[in-house]
Design a protein around this motif. Structure first.
Motif, PDB file in Angstrom:
ATOM      1  N   ASN A 154     -27.405  24.903 -28.121  1.00 47.88           N
ATOM      2  CA  ASN A 154     -27.689  24.400 -29.685  1.00 47.88           C
ATOM      3  C   ASN A 154     -28.804  23.629 -29.669  1.00 47.88           C
ATOM      4  O   ASN A 154     -29.277  22.972 -29.956  1.00 47.88           O
ATOM      5  CB  ASN A 154     -26.544  23.610 -29.495  1.00 47.88           C
ATOM      6  N   LYS A 177     -32.083  29.651 -17.174  1.00 50.16           N
ATOM      7  CA  LYS A 177     -30.799  30.533 -17.679  1.00 50.16           C
ATOM      8  C   LYS A 177     -31.009  30.376 -19.566  1.00 50.16           C
ATOM      9  O   LYS A 177     -29.595  29.800 -19.300  1.00 50.16           O
ATOM     10  CB  LYS A 177     -30.009  30.959 -17.117  1.00 50.16           C
ATOM     11  N   PRO A 178     -31.646  30.236 -20.489  1.00 50.22           N
ATOM     12  CA  PRO A 178     -30.723  30.239 -21.492  1.00 50.22           C
ATOM     13  C   PRO A 178     -30.072  30.871 -22.322  1.00 50.22           C
ATOM     14  O   PRO A 178     -29.340  32.071 -22.342  1.00 50.22           O
ATOM     15  CB  PRO A 178     -31.981  30.202 -22.378  1.00 50.22           C
ATOM     16  N   ALA A 179     -29.140  30.607 -23.629  1.00 50.86           N
ATOM     17  CA  ALA A 179     -27.577  31.494 -23.459  1.00 50.86           C
ATOM     18  C   ALA A 179     -28.447  32.449 -24.633  1.00 50.86           C
ATOM     19  O   ALA A 179     -29.567  32.947 -25.313  1.00 50.86           O
ATOM     20  CB  ALA A 179     -27.096  30.399 -24.599  1.00 50.86           C
ATOM     21  N   GLY A 208     -29.232  36.296 -20.695  1.00 53.47           N
ATOM     22  CA  GLY A 208     -28.878  37.300 -19.756  1.00 53.47           C
ATOM     23  C   GLY A 208     -27.406  37.056 -20.241  1.00 53.47           C
ATOM     24  O   GLY A 208     -27.245  36.042 -20.110  1.00 53.47           O
ATOM     25  N   GLY A 210     -23.569  36.212 -19.245  1.00 51.89           N
ATOM     26  CA  GLY A 210     -23.353  34.705 -18.763  1.00 51.89           C
ATOM     27  C   GLY A 210     -22.524  35.102 -16.969  1.00 51.89           C
ATOM     28  O   GLY A 210     -22.714  35.150 -15.953  1.00 51.89           O
ATOM     29  N   ASN A 215     -23.865  34.568 -12.924  1.00 55.74           N
ATOM     30  CA  ASN A 215     -22.722  34.967 -11.981  1.00 55.74           C
ATOM     31  C   ASN A 215     -23.866  34.912 -10.794  1.00 55.74           C
ATOM     32  O   ASN A 215     -23.966  34.365 -10.037  1.00 55.74           O
ATOM     33  CB  ASN A 215     -21.963  35.690 -12.291  1.00 55.74           C
ATOM     34  N   VAL A 218     -25.306  31.476 -10.120  1.00 57.84           N
ATOM     35  CA  VAL A 218     -24.403  30.584  -9.260  1.00 57.84           C
ATOM     36  C   VAL A 218     -23.728  31.381  -7.552  1.00 57.84           C
ATOM     37  O   VAL A 218     -23.433  30.388  -6.925  1.00 57.84           O
ATOM     38  CB  VAL A 218     -23.132  30.509  -9.777  1.00 57.84           C
ATOM     39  N   GLY A 231     -20.007  24.820 -22.122  1.00 56.90           N
ATOM     40  CA  GLY A 231     -18.649  25.359 -22.049  1.00 56.90           C
ATOM     41  C   GLY A 231     -17.547  24.014 -21.445  1.00 56.90           C
ATOM     42  O   GLY A 231     -18.446  24.365 -20.066  1.00 56.90           O
ATOM     43  N   GLY A 254     -18.382  19.316 -22.963  1.00 56.37           N
ATOM     44  CA  GLY A 254     -17.785  19.997 -24.145  1.00 56.37           C
ATOM     45  C   GLY A 254     -17.331  18.408 -24.634  1.00 56.37           C
ATOM     46  O   GLY A 254     -17.433  17.353 -23.218  1.00 56.37           O
ATOM     47  N   GLY A 255     -16.757  17.589 -25.643  1.00 56.42           N
ATOM     48  CA  GLY A 255     -16.988  16.317 -26.427  1.00 56.42           C
ATOM     49  C   GLY A 255     -15.599  16.694 -27.391  1.00 56.42           C
ATOM     50  O   GLY A 255     -15.720  16.919 -28.537  1.00 56.42           O
ATOM     51  N   GLU A 387     -12.039  20.859 -29.371  1.00 54.96           N
ATOM     52  CA  GLU A 387     -13.711  20.706 -29.406  1.00 54.96           C
ATOM     53  C   GLU A 387     -13.941  21.942 -29.995  1.00 54.96           C
ATOM     54  O   GLU A 387     -13.649  23.034 -29.892  1.00 54.96           O
ATOM     55  CB  GLU A 387     -14.572  20.762 -28.671  1.00 54.96           C
ATOM     56  N   PHE A 389     -16.687  22.478 -32.190  1.00 55.43           N
ATOM     57  CA  PHE A 389     -18.546  22.084 -32.613  1.00 55.43           C
ATOM     58  C   PHE A 389     -18.311  23.167 -33.786  1.00 55.43           C
ATOM     59  O   PHE A 389     -19.990  23.917 -33.471  1.00 55.43           O
ATOM     60  CB  PHE A 389     -18.800  23.297 -31.434  1.00 55.43           C
ATOM     61  N   LEU A 415     -16.814  12.352 -23.519  1.00 55.82           N
ATOM     62  CA  LEU A 415     -18.104  12.463 -23.920  1.00 55.82           C
ATOM     63  C   LEU A 415     -19.301  11.005 -24.430  1.00 55.82           C
ATOM     64  O   LEU A 415     -20.021   9.955 -23.808  1.00 55.82           O
ATOM     65  CB  LEU A 415     -18.459  12.958 -23.881  1.00 55.82           C
ATOM     66  N   PHE A 453     -27.728   9.738 -19.056  1.00 55.32           N
ATOM     67  CA  PHE A 453     -26.395  10.522 -19.176  1.00 55.32           C
ATOM     68  C   PHE A 453     -25.768  11.417 -19.049  1.00 55.32           C
ATOM     69  O   PHE A 453     -25.438  11.973 -18.426  1.00 55.32           O
ATOM     70  CB  PHE A 453     -27.387  11.961 -20.666  1.00 55.32           C
TER      71      PHE A 453
HETATM   72  P1  NAD Z   1     -20.914  28.739 -22.977  1.00 54.86           P
HETATM   73  O1  NAD Z   1     -20.499  27.879 -21.836  1.00 54.86           O
HETATM   74  O2  NAD Z   1     -20.599  29.825 -23.540  1.00 54.86           O
HETATM   75  O3  NAD Z   1     -22.580  29.024 -22.619  1.00 54.86           O
HETATM   76  C1  NAD Z   1     -23.270  27.915 -21.732  1.00 54.86           C
HETATM   77  C2  NAD Z   1     -23.993  28.824 -20.846  1.00 54.86           C
HETATM   78  O4  NAD Z   1     -23.473  29.268 -19.956  1.00 54.86           O
HETATM   79  C3  NAD Z   1     -25.219  29.803 -21.594  1.00 54.86           C
HETATM   80  O5  NAD Z   1     -26.080  30.441 -20.788  1.00 54.86           O
HETATM   81  C4  NAD Z   1     -24.132  31.080 -21.186  1.00 54.86           C
HETATM   82  O6  NAD Z   1     -24.347  32.635 -20.813  1.00 54.86           O
HETATM   83  C5  NAD Z   1     -23.785  30.918 -19.455  1.00 54.86           C
HETATM   84  N1  NAD Z   1     -22.577  30.926 -18.831  1.00 54.86           N
HETATM   85  C6  NAD Z   1     -21.908  31.343 -19.435  1.00 54.86           C
HETATM   86  N2  NAD Z   1     -20.510  32.053 -18.479  1.00 54.86           N
HETATM   87  C7  NAD Z   1     -21.678  31.663 -17.105  1.00 54.86           C
HETATM   88  C8  NAD Z   1     -21.002  32.727 -16.169  1.00 54.86           C
HETATM   89  N3  NAD Z   1     -19.189  32.496 -15.869  1.00 54.86           N
HETATM   90  N4  NAD Z   1     -21.476  32.309 -15.177  1.00 54.86           N
HETATM   91  C9  NAD Z   1     -23.119  31.597 -15.529  1.00 54.86           C
HETATM   92  N5  NAD Z   1     -23.244  30.981 -16.210  1.00 54.86           N
HETATM   93  C10 NAD Z   1     -22.395  31.457 -17.701  1.00 54.86           C
HETATM   94  O7  NAD Z   1     -21.321  27.110 -24.396  1.00 54.86           O
HETATM   95  P2  NAD Z   1     -22.700  27.646 -25.694  1.00 54.86           P
HETATM   96  O8  NAD Z   1     -21.032  28.408 -26.438  1.00 54.86           O
HETATM   97  O9  NAD Z   1     -23.256  28.460 -24.930  1.00 54.86           O
HETATM   98  O10 NAD Z   1     -22.643  26.115 -25.714  1.00 54.86           O
HETATM   99  C11 NAD Z   1     -21.939  25.497 -26.630  1.00 54.86           C
HETATM  100  C12 NAD Z   1     -21.491  24.346 -25.698  1.00 54.86           C
HETATM  101  O11 NAD Z   1     -21.934  23.773 -24.906  1.00 54.86           O
HETATM  102  C13 NAD Z   1     -19.845  23.655 -26.117  1.00 54.86           C
HETATM  103  O12 NAD Z   1     -18.553  23.097 -25.692  1.00 54.86           O
HETATM  104  C14 NAD Z   1     -21.037  21.411 -25.796  1.00 54.86           C
HETATM  105  O13 NAD Z   1     -20.294  20.619 -26.350  1.00 54.86           O
HETATM  106  C15 NAD Z   1     -20.942  22.008 -24.634  1.00 54.86           C
HETATM  107  N6  NAD Z   1     -22.520  21.199 -24.752  1.00 54.86           N
HETATM  108  C16 NAD Z   1     -22.630  19.817 -23.806  1.00 54.86           C
HETATM  109  C17 NAD Z   1     -23.405  19.398 -23.586  1.00 54.86           C
HETATM  110  C18 NAD Z   1     -22.921  18.074 -23.145  1.00 54.86           C
HETATM  111  O14 NAD Z   1     -25.111  17.334 -22.308  1.00 54.86           O
HETATM  112  N7  NAD Z   1     -22.401  17.500 -22.500  1.00 54.86           N
HETATM  113  C19 NAD Z   1     -24.541  19.469 -24.901  1.00 54.86           C
HETATM  114  C20 NAD Z   1     -25.064  21.062 -25.801  1.00 54.86           C
HETATM  115  C21 NAD Z   1     -23.442  21.426 -25.913  1.00 54.86           C
END
Ligand code: NAD
Length: 496
Positions: A154, A177-179, A208, A210, A215, A218, A231, A254-255, A387, A389, A415, A453
């Protein structure tokens, strides 16, 4: 205009290489056109990045730098972001569909984050602790080593900077690792980091899947910390994996943030703040003020005013400066948002405005969804707990302070919160009683890199930003230095 976009190669330990993982398609959500098709990072790509990072992080050319020397790299990265601001904002708008105005602000904040962390790094001191014996005691801090930063789609450039800047400032190597929906802007950041002359290997950008590259980062024994934004369910999975190897993990999740309007509020201020809080970024914001409580005495009148203002919002092309509400990030995400609204209506909610995808002209090809307000809900309904979103606001009445504190806190997330009142003592009381990481009073969604934050409950663990933000990427170490010059008496060396 795709020639202005990164070419799709990954930045693997300082080398630009074509990934060997699953294919990723980045689209422009405003019209569905393809920005780039690229190959994401495989586990083998990740292993290579980790090996290069280990070498670079241990090298005295990095490890041996004094804080003020390391800070120079951060300043250079900030300068590079500023010098390329328009290009980065454009890439992020192509990647995410956010308005250019918004992505320009995010780019400026990313540069400011690098500068702030450089300044914090130069001025953070280790400490001498009070001696309890004939020794000198110190508390010092070391880099953790290799840090993985996993970010959502986002606000990529801002969330990348929020992790990369303090982690580099602390002396680590960083694997970002970006989304998959927004890989390009992070790859552009890699280009800027490279131009800033950061030693090769210290930074990688590995878009790439998640479950594949995420994985690996992590679980890999060489990764000392994961800083995750995303999330709640993904965060929970990561926390479990991290527990297995006793690795620190910070989670920004999330929030379902409450915003509260008391009957004495400045209503103009409140309407503007609420609209911005929930409908900017098309609601795709973790801190979106998506659960609105209005005091019963003004409920009908205030909601009427809010609905009228919502209907006047300009929904359109993110590249048009007049646009306030741009498309959602992806058609699949729009379907998910629409499904939340459909479910709420089935559960008994009333649609006061929006609740549909607009049609005709540009709307037919982009992932647009109208700003939506739902009433006739209770705080325990799914739509008030989950949420979305997206640009969806629920409105509920409340009676008094105690009632709204109870309803505000009755949610899995914690949040943020917004309060609208002219009564400062009341604002202070409610702000202290609400279980959220941030409370805005007569404003919303303001952000300062100098202010910590993070979330409570299902909204996350740990804090980012602020001077102490760097410490989250360091290991504290205690030093004891003998001041006597005499052997320890326990050994009785003098007696023999
Ligand atoms: P997501 O959890 O699906 O993915 C976030 C990142 O994690 C991505 O890069 C994804 O590829 C990676 N990922 C997914 N599965 C994984 C795994 N098993 N191991 C390691 N990495 C993995 O979230 P999203 O859909 O990209 O973003 C939306 C969510 O992010 C919403 O819930 C939102 O509230 C949250 N968010 C939180 C904040 C904050 O600061 N609190 C800020 C922005 C977004």
């Amino acid at each position: 205009m795709t020639h202005d976009l990164p070419d799709g190669r990954l930045f693997i330990g300082g080398e630009w290489e074509i990934g060997t993982g699953a294919e990723i398609t980045s689209i422009f959500p405003a019209d569905g056109s393809v920005n780039r098709v690229l190959k994401g990072a495989s586990r083998a790509d990740g292993e290579r990045a980790i090996a290069r990072a280990l070498k670079a992080q241990a090298d005295p050319a990095w490890r041996g730098l004094k804080p003020h020397e390391r800070a120079r790299y951060l300043h250079r990265i900030a300068d590079g972001i500023d010098a390329n601001a328009q290009r980065i904002a454009f890439i992020q708008t192509r990647d995410t569909g956010k308005t250019l105005r918004e992505t320009s602000a995010l780019v400026a904040s990313a540069a400011a984050t690098f500068r702030y962390m450089a300044a914090a790094l130069e001025t953070l001191d280790d400490s001498l602790t009070s001696p309890r014996g004939d020794y000198l005691t110190m508390s010092v801090h070391e880099p953790l080593g290799l840090v993985a930063a996993i970010t959502p789609w986002n606000s990529p450039i801002a969330s990348d900077a929020q992790k990369v800047a303090p982690a580099l400032a602390a002396g680590n190597a960083v694997l970002l690792k970006p989304a998959s929906w927004s890989p390009l802007v992070s790859l552009e950041l890699a280009r800027i980091v490279e131009e800033a002359g950061l030693p090769k290997g210290l930074f990688s950008v590995l878009p790439g899947a998640g479950r594949e590259i995420g994985n690996l980062l992590v679980e890999h024994p060489s990764i000392a910390k994961v800083s995750f934004t995303g999330g709640t369910s993904t965060g929970r999975t990561l926390a479990r994996q991290a527990a297995e190897k006793l690795m620190p993990v910070s989670l920004e999740l999330g929030g379902k943030s409450p915003t509260i309007v008391f009957s004495d509020a400045d209503q103009e201020l409140a309407v503007a703040g609420i609209l911005f809080g929930v409908f900017s970024s098309s609601g795709q914001s973790c801190i979106a003020g998506s659960r609105l409580f209005v005091q019963r005495a003004i409920y009908d009148q205030f909601v009427t005013r809010l609905v009228a203002a919502t209907k006047a919002l300009v929904v359109g092309d993110p590249l048009d400066p007049a646009t306030q509400v741009a498309p959602l990030v992806h058609p699949d995400h729009r379907s998910a948002v629409a499904a939340h609204v459909a479910q709420a209506v089935e559960d008994g909610a009333t649609v006061l405005c929006g609740g549909f995808a607009p049609e005709g002209g540009i709307y037919d090809t982009g992932s647009y969804y109208m700003p939506t307000i739902l009433s006739n809900v209770t705080n325990t309904d799914r739509i008030c707990r989950e949420e979305v979103f997206g640009p969806v606001l629920v409105v509920l009445p409340f009676d008094d302070e105690a009632d709204v504190i109870a309803q505000g806190n009755d949610n899995d997330y914690g949040l943020a919160c917004g309060l609208w009142t002219r009564d400062f003592p009341r604002a202070y009381r409610v702000a202290r009683a609400i279980t959220t990481g941030t409370v805005w009073i007569n404003t919303y969604k303001q952000f300062s890199i100098s202010t910590p934050f993070g979330g409570e409950k299902d909204a996350g663990m740990g804090r980012e930003k602020g001077r102490e933000g760097i410490r989250a990427y360091m290991a504290q170490k205690s030093l004891y230095v003998d001041l006597t010059g005499r052997p320890h008496p326990w050994a009785r060396l003098q007696e023999g």
